[in-house]
Scaffold this active site. Structure first.
Site: not given
Length: 254
Positions: A62-63, A89, A160, A164, A196
């Site tokens: 888990d980053v 990503n 979102y 970003k 995606t």
């Protein structure tokens, strides 16, 4: 001399599926050693690694958790050597479905924080784990993944887009901090990608509308986006840092 792509070890966060998988495939195609990070998509990540061969492997973490990232980086170093390239990503679970988005009057800080924790917090954890390796080598490449919705929020996915936008600011400030170590930090921002996991919920009519408004007359693919990521890791981009390259067929500018 700046190393070629085939000499690099690349960590792709969220690399098991979608755009991340396309990026992993692109680096593997060029002969790089590729570490595919996953959080929940273990089966997909391990399947992709098996498909791409012995110079590719999957690593779970888990980053947003520094201790997990540090352990993952140590595992990658044991297998391939320390990563030279970070492609951040990873995305908190999200679906591009305008009808299901959270409108402004119901948006909470928790909605924004959840996206920012992965976008910005994940980038921070990874950079802190990799910085000693970058410093020891005097080289590194960092590529973050953004969105053209920052320039043209045609569908206002507030959480979102805000995450970003914050990631772009962090990308640019990190470029200033890491530049003296020989590290470049750039962002590649795509539009809606066909297709995606995140864009699978997008109605076909939306893809058609975007294609009709785009100079190239079509929607960008994950593979085309991945090639732009390769550019920033390549020797040809050695003097570029702190930049945001929009890869959307010319739909937006700036």
């Amino acid at each position: 001399m700046t190393p070629s792509l085939s000499e690099l070890t690349v960590l792709v966060t969220g690399g098991g599926r979608g755009l991340g998988a396309a990026i992993a495939r692109a680096f593997a195609r060029e002969g790089a050693r590729v570490a595919i990070n996953y959080r929940n998509s273990r089966q997909a990540a391990e399947g992709l690694a098996a498909e791409l061969g012995s110079r590719t492997a999957a690593f779970g973490a888990d980053v947003t958790r520094p201790e997990e990232v540090a352990h993952m980086v140590a595992q990658i170093a044991d297998r391939f050597g320390p990563p030279d390239v970070l492609v951040h990503n990873a995305l908190a679970d999200f679906a591009f479905n305008g009808d299901a988005r959270t409108p402004l009057d119901r948006l909470t800080w928790a909605d924004l924080a959840r996206q920012m924790e992965t976008a910005v917090g994940g980038a921070l954890c990874c950079l802190q784990a990799l910085r000693p390796h970058f410093a020891a080598r005097g080289f590194g490449r960092v590529i973050t993944i953004g969105t053209n919705l920052m320039q043209n929020p045609v569908v206002p996915y507030h959480d979102y887009i805000a995450a970003k936008g914050a990631l772009l600011a962090f990308t640019r400030s990190a470029a200033r901090d890491l530049g003296p170590l020989g590290v470049t930090v750039n962002m590649v921002s795509g539009g809606l990608l066909r297709v995606t996991d995140a864009s699978a919920a997008t109605p076909p009519a939306v893809f058609d509308l975007i294609a009709a408004q785009t100079p190239l007359g079509r929607v960008t693919t994950p593979e085309e986006m991945a090639d732009a990521v390769l550019f920033f890791a390549s020797p040809w981009a050695r003097a570029i840092t702190g930049q945001n390259l929009i890869v959307d067929g010319g739909l937006v500018c700036g």
